[in-house]
Every structure is written in C-alpha cells, then in structure tokens.
Design a protein around this motif. Structure first.
Motif, mmCIF file in Angstrom:
data_model
loop_
_atom_site.group_PDB
_atom_site.id
_atom_site.type_symbol
_atom_site.label_atom_id
_atom_site.label_comp_id
_atom_site.label_asym_id
_atom_site.label_seq_id
_atom_site.Cartn_x
_atom_site.Cartn_y
_atom_site.Cartn_z
ATOM 1 N N ARG A 24 0.828 -1.203 0.000
ATOM 2 C CA ARG A 24 0.000 0.000 0.000
ATOM 3 C C ARG A 24 0.866 1.258 0.000
ATOM 4 N NH1 ARG A 24 -1.141 4.001 2.616
ATOM 5 N NH2 ARG A 24 0.011 3.386 4.473
ATOM 6 N N ARG A 25 1.952 1.243 0.785
ATOM 7 C CA ARG A 25 2.859 2.402 0.822
ATOM 8 C C ARG A 25 3.515 2.625 -0.538
ATOM 9 N NH1 ARG A 25 4.668 0.157 5.884
ATOM 10 N NH2 ARG A 25 6.717 -0.197 4.966
ATOM 11 N N ILE A 29 2.750 6.135 -3.535
ATOM 12 C CA ILE A 29 3.731 7.087 -4.075
ATOM 13 C C ILE A 29 4.299 6.681 -5.430
ATOM 14 C CG2 ILE A 29 4.390 7.970 -1.815
ATOM 15 C CD1 ILE A 29 6.853 6.137 -1.926
ATOM 16 N N GLU A 30 3.877 5.547 -5.967
ATOM 17 C CA GLU A 30 4.471 5.023 -7.196
ATOM 18 C C GLU A 30 4.387 5.993 -8.379
ATOM 19 O OE1 GLU A 30 2.316 1.384 -8.042
ATOM 20 O OE2 GLU A 30 0.579 2.494 -8.770
ATOM 21 N N ALA A 31 3.325 6.759 -8.476
ATOM 22 C CA ALA A 31 3.137 7.662 -9.619
ATOM 23 C C ALA A 31 4.218 8.740 -9.684
ATOM 24 C CB ALA A 31 1.757 8.304 -9.568
ATOM 25 N N GLU A 32 4.809 9.081 -8.542
ATOM 26 C CA GLU A 32 5.865 10.096 -8.524
ATOM 27 C C GLU A 32 7.048 9.704 -9.401
ATOM 28 O OE1 GLU A 32 6.996 10.837 -4.457
ATOM 29 O OE2 GLU A 32 4.899 11.087 -3.846
ATOM 30 N N GLU A 33 7.263 8.402 -9.569
ATOM 31 C CA GLU A 33 8.385 7.899 -10.365
ATOM 32 C C GLU A 33 7.924 7.199 -11.645
ATOM 33 O OE1 GLU A 33 11.595 8.305 -9.950
ATOM 34 O OE2 GLU A 33 11.621 9.179 -7.940
ATOM 35 N N GLY A 34 6.616 7.220 -11.906
ATOM 36 C CA GLY A 34 6.100 6.554 -13.105
ATOM 37 C C GLY A 34 6.134 5.040 -13.014
ATOM 38 N N VAL A 35 6.054 4.523 -11.798
ATOM 39 C CA VAL A 35 6.102 3.080 -11.535
ATOM 40 C C VAL A 35 4.699 2.589 -11.221
ATOM 41 C CG1 VAL A 35 7.024 1.311 -9.966
ATOM 42 C CG2 VAL A 35 8.452 3.252 -10.636
ATOM 43 N N HIS A 36 4.410 1.341 -11.585
ATOM 44 C CA HIS A 36 3.173 0.707 -11.135
ATOM 45 C C HIS A 36 3.510 -0.677 -10.600
ATOM 46 C CE1 HIS A 36 -0.818 -0.692 -10.568
ATOM 47 N NE2 HIS A 36 -0.633 -1.687 -11.405
ATOM 48 N N PHE A 37 3.323 -0.859 -9.299
ATOM 49 C CA PHE A 37 3.549 -2.156 -8.668
ATOM 50 C C PHE A 37 2.307 -3.010 -8.860
ATOM 51 C CE2 PHE A 37 6.697 0.443 -6.572
ATOM 52 C CZ PHE A 37 7.799 -0.396 -6.606
ATOM 53 N N LEU A 52 6.564 -7.296 -8.321
ATOM 54 C CA LEU A 52 6.530 -7.176 -9.774
ATOM 55 C C LEU A 52 5.980 -5.799 -10.124
ATOM 56 C CD1 LEU A 52 6.870 -8.662 -12.523
ATOM 57 C CD2 LEU A 52 4.442 -9.269 -12.316
ATOM 58 N N SER A 53 6.673 -5.116 -11.041
ATOM 59 C CA SER A 53 6.237 -3.765 -11.401
ATOM 60 C C SER A 53 6.493 -3.470 -12.860
ATOM 61 C CB SER A 53 6.971 -2.730 -10.544
ATOM 62 O OG SER A 53 8.365 -2.786 -10.797
ATOM 63 N N ASP A 54 5.795 -2.447 -13.344
ATOM 64 C CA ASP A 54 6.102 -1.793 -14.613
ATOM 65 C C ASP A 54 6.760 -0.484 -14.230
ATOM 66 O OD1 ASP A 54 5.012 -3.514 -16.642
ATOM 67 O OD2 ASP A 54 3.012 -2.917 -15.979
ATOM 68 N N ALA A 55 7.878 -0.175 -14.869
ATOM 69 C CA ALA A 55 8.611 1.035 -14.478
ATOM 70 C C ALA A 55 9.501 1.508 -15.621
ATOM 71 C CB ALA A 55 9.462 0.749 -13.246
ATOM 72 N N LYS A 62 13.778 1.383 -7.253
ATOM 73 C CA LYS A 62 14.558 1.545 -6.019
ATOM 74 C C LYS A 62 14.148 2.794 -5.257
ATOM 75 C CE LYS A 62 18.727 -0.812 -7.634
ATOM 76 N NZ LYS A 62 20.153 -0.644 -7.953
ATOM 77 N N ARG A 63 13.920 3.885 -5.985
ATOM 78 C CA ARG A 63 13.552 5.142 -5.311
ATOM 79 C C ARG A 63 12.202 5.031 -4.613
ATOM 80 N NH1 ARG A 63 16.199 7.347 -9.931
ATOM 81 N NH2 ARG A 63 14.212 7.555 -11.047
ATOM 82 N N VAL A 64 11.227 4.401 -5.251
ATOM 83 C CA VAL A 64 9.905 4.250 -4.621
ATOM 84 C C VAL A 64 10.022 3.401 -3.366
ATOM 85 C CG1 VAL A 64 7.575 3.315 -4.870
ATOM 86 C CG2 VAL A 64 8.599 4.595 -6.750
ATOM 87 N N HIS A 65 10.691 2.265 -3.471
ATOM 88 C CA HIS A 65 10.834 1.394 -2.298
ATOM 89 C C HIS A 65 11.568 2.103 -1.161
ATOM 90 C CE1 HIS A 65 8.909 -2.214 -3.563
ATOM 91 N NE2 HIS A 65 9.819 -2.590 -4.455
ATOM 92 N N ALA A 66 12.599 2.845 -1.487
ATOM 93 C CA ALA A 66 13.342 3.570 -0.447
ATOM 94 C C ALA A 66 12.455 4.599 0.236
ATOM 95 C CB ALA A 66 14.574 4.231 -1.045
#
Length: 83
Positions: A24-25, A29-37, A52-55, A62-66
């Motif tokens: 959920r976390r 915030i995933e959209a900030e980096e253009g990632v979709h988990f 698993l993600s599209d990025a 790495k930035r989103v997870h951090a």
C-alpha cells in the motif's frame, strides 16, 4: 515501460497484513516515479519478498521502495515471459 522483479531480503516473519501495508505504501507514491507495482509475494520463513512492477527503470523502482521505507538493492528487468 519495462517489467521488473525486485527482491527484498531480511523480512523474516512478515505477515500478510504487513505485506499488504508495505505494498500500500508503494502504491501511494508510485506515480511520482512513473512506476506501477502489480503484485507482491513473500516467503516469511526465508524473509524474502518479491515485487513485480512496470517502471521506466530499475532506479525508479529503487527510489519508490526507499521512500516507502523498505529499500531494495536487487532489481531485475524481466523482458521474457511465457504463460
């Protein structure tokens, strides 16, 4: 966009609720980096979690997870898929 599988280690004993909260976390915030988990899996005994993600890049993952509080160093692009 590319597909990535990342691997977290050291999460022994993770519960379904904890995995849902971590996911959920990431989603918040995933959209900030253009990632979709897309999904996350865990083996509580070994402490291994897979996401698993599209990025646009491994660094974006790495930035989103951090930022979400669970940094990862192992990110693999997975460009070949069979179903």
């Amino acid at each position: 966009m590319s597909k990535f599988m990342d691997v977290h280690h050291g999460m022994q004993g993770i519960t379904a609720d904890q995995l849902k909260e971590a996911h959920r976390r990431d989603l918040a915030i995933e959209a900030e980096e253009g990632v979709h988990f897309e999904q996350a899996w865990a083996d509580p005994k070994s402490g291994t979690v897979y996401c698993l993600s599209d990025a646009p890049s491994a660094d974006a993952v790495k930035r989103v997870h951090a930022q979400a509080g669970h940094p990862v160093t192992e990110v693999h692009e997975v460009s070949l898929r069979v179903t």
